[in-house]
Design an enzyme around this catalytic site. Structure first.
Site, PDB file in Angstrom:
ATOM      1  CG  LEU A  82      -1.729  -1.259   1.478  1.00  0.00           C
ATOM      2  CD1 LEU A  82      -2.653  -1.063   2.673  1.00  0.00           C
ATOM      3  CD2 LEU A  82      -2.523  -1.643   0.245  1.00  0.00           C
ATOM      4  N   GLY A  85      -0.083   6.852   0.325  1.00  0.00           N
ATOM      5  CA  GLY A  85      -0.019   7.959   1.274  1.00  0.00           C
ATOM      6  C   GLY A  85       1.052   8.990   0.966  1.00  0.00           C
ATOM      7  CE  LYS A  96       4.691   7.372   6.633  1.00  0.00           C
ATOM      8  NZ  LYS A  96       3.570   6.882   7.475  1.00  0.00           N
ATOM      9  CD  GLN A 160      -5.660   5.073  -2.554  1.00  0.00           C
ATOM     10  OE1 GLN A 160      -4.713   5.745  -2.206  1.00  0.00           O
ATOM     11  NE2 GLN A 160      -6.427   4.449  -1.683  1.00  0.00           N
ATOM     12  CG  ASN A 217       0.049  -0.397   5.904  1.00  0.00           C
ATOM     13  OD1 ASN A 217      -0.804  -0.458   5.027  1.00  0.00           O
ATOM     14  ND2 ASN A 217      -0.259  -0.358   7.181  1.00  0.00           N
ATOM     15  CB  ILE A 218       5.140   0.879   1.314  1.00  0.00           C
ATOM     16  CG1 ILE A 218       6.524   0.622   0.689  1.00  0.00           C
ATOM     17  CG2 ILE A 218       4.869   2.378   1.525  1.00  0.00           C
ATOM     18  CD1 ILE A 218       6.616   0.969  -0.766  1.00  0.00           C
ATOM     19  CG  ASP A 219       3.860   3.129   6.866  1.00  0.00           C
ATOM     20  OD1 ASP A 219       3.435   1.966   6.988  1.00  0.00           O
ATOM     21  OD2 ASP A 219       3.205   4.123   7.249  1.00  0.00           O
ATOM     22  CE  LYS A 364       0.860   3.597   9.948  1.00  0.00           C
ATOM     23  NZ  LYS A 364       0.567   3.321   8.532  1.00  0.00           N
TER      24      LYS A 364
END
Length: 470
Positions: A82, A85, A96, A160, A217-219, A364
């Site tokens: 994902l 963001g 991000k 998306q 999530n890629i983060d 985050k």
């Protein structure tokens, strides 16, 4: 009343078609909009849930058999990250995933290098697929140009969808001609299932013989493709698997696993789906023990089967926000969203697996980024990010003064030589404007307070612990 709803529905259809949104996105939005129009809040009450006990879900074990089965399934597996963001919470307006996080590498660099390493180790070519937003697609794909060796015949990305924001006062589409950007919201990461289907990539993967997808999530650099988990997933012939980990106090606002009283199925409840009167039980980590890491495994053919039957209806999440979050005087709007993990109650033969905390290490905000920069985490030769085995604390709580450290440029300004050593740190709180020199070590529980009106500087080589007022 129904005529009024039909009139509003027509406005949303026209708006989404004009924006080029596909029929799948429009149908999904309208399904949730009709729930909203009929008074649904999207909340899941405590009375509807049964807490999950420790003996109800398996714990990850690194067995040879599972590793072997996972290795055999690798050639039919894809990795989906994902990546929609922007780094807005850190004051950025770019993807991000392009932030430098460890050893001069970005989230995207580390992800690509992990896949390169897997490909060399197993002599395969695992596809990397990004679910991007319109804001992140171009920059992210450009950044992947230097990783030609991990490209294959599967597209690197799909986009998306977008949902129109809804006026809370009358449930009509938001109109903001001076800033059309404010009229739309991302529909949450639950949109992945609709977006990969409408993009045609799901069909492409199935045509090429791919069967499994690992999604994260890629983060979250702890979320790597683990052959033991893949082996567990394939051996049990599950269609959906959610990785969960034990909740801590820091996770009390995060989505938790539970069972539905009516069906006995596993479900995910996010904080936005919690009634005010249930907030205490939602945050009770002894009652609801397991936290969704958003590391998911799905059978691609099972997802295709759902779409062929009709529509994948995930539980609705209703978020009420300001039209412009920077302006408290702007009108209230409703954003309809869904969570990717909530599909645990939609897929047949779905389950959850308890995994170590190390598989959940997201970034985050600047506080979590500072910890990742530091020696609390190591970047291994296979590009896996792991906690330092010599760390003192299982979890370090960092609190930085938001006035001086909330944006990435502020963080870099105050830590120009990188993060201090935090391997022996238990907690760190900084109040006021404090600038750090190089080769600084923080140990134990440290509270650093600037008592002056001007910035203060911590000299090179300082060792900090306990209460420090400057």
């Amino acid at each position: 009343m129904s005529g009024d709803i039909n009139e509003k529905t027509a406005l949303f259809i026209e708006k989404m078609e004009r924006e080029g949104q596909p029929g799948v996105a429009i149908d999904t939005f309208l399904y949730d909009y009709h729930l909203l129009s009929n008074g649904s809040t999207g909340c899941i009450s405590e009375e509807e849930l049964i807490p999950v006990a420790p003996d109800e879900i398996d714990v990850l074990t690194k067995s040879k058999n599972m590793n072997t089965a996972g290795a055999e399934a690798l050639s039919r597996t894809v990795i989906i990250k994902l990546n929609g963001g922007l780094g807005t919470t850190m004051g950025l307006s770019t993807a991000k995933s392009l932030i430098t996080v460890k050893n001069d590498l970005s989230f995207l660099d580390i992800t690509a290098l992990q896949i390169r390493n897997l490909n060399k180790q197993y002599k395969i070519n695992i596809p990397l697929i990004l679910m991007n937003s319109f804001n992140t697609d171009n920059d992210s794909l450009k950044a992947l140009d230097k990783y030609e060796d991990i490209k294959n015949d599967v597209p690197f990305s799909f986009i998306q969808h977008k949902f129109p924001k809804i006026m809370a006062s009358n449930l009509k589409p938001v109109s903001c001609p001076q800033s059309p950007y404010f009229e739309w919201n991302p529909p949450g990461h639950g949109d992945l299932y609709a977006a990969i289907y409408s993009s045609g990539i799901l069909d492409k993967l199935l045509e090429r013989g791919y069967k499994y997808a690992f999604i994260s999530n890629i983060d979250n650099l702890g979320a790597t493709l683990d052959t033991s988990i893949l082996g567990y997933f394939s051996n049990r012939e599950l269609s959906f698997l959610m990785e969960v980990t034990d909740r801590t106090f820091m996770d009390r606002k995060g989505g938790h696993l539970a069972r539905l009283v009516k069906s006995g199925k596993l479900t995910l409840r996010e904080v936005a789906q919690c009634r005010k009167e249930d907030s205490e039980s939602f945050a009770d980590i002894k009652r609801h023990r397991y936290f969704n890491t958003n590391n998911l495994w799905i059978r691609l053919d099972a997802l295709s089967k759902i779409w062929k039957k009709g529509r994948l209806d995930l539980p609705m999440i209703r978020n009420t926000k300001k039209l412009d979050i920077r302006d408290s005087g702007s009108p209230d709007v409703i954003q309809l969203e869904s969570a990717m993990g909530s599909a645990v109650s939609v897929f047949e033969n779905a389950d959850a697996l308890r995994v170590p905390r190390e598989r959940f290490a997201p970034v985050k905000n600047c506080e979590e980024l500072l910890l990742l920069w530091s020696d609390y985490y190591d970047l291994c030769s296979d590009y896996h990010v792991t906690v330092n085995p010599n760390r003192k604390a299982a979890q370090v709580n960092i609190t930085l003064d938001a006035q001086f450290y909330s944006r990435l440029d502020q963080l870099k300004k105050r830590f120009p030589h990188g993060a201090p050593s935090l391997a022996e740190c238990e907690s760190l709180k900084i109040t006021g404007d404090v600038h750090f020199g190089k080769n600084i070590t923080v140990t134990g529980q440290a509270l650093i307070t600037n008592t002056q009106s001007n910035p203060v500087f911590i000299p090179d080589g300082s060792k900090l612990t306990g209460n420090i007022s400057i």
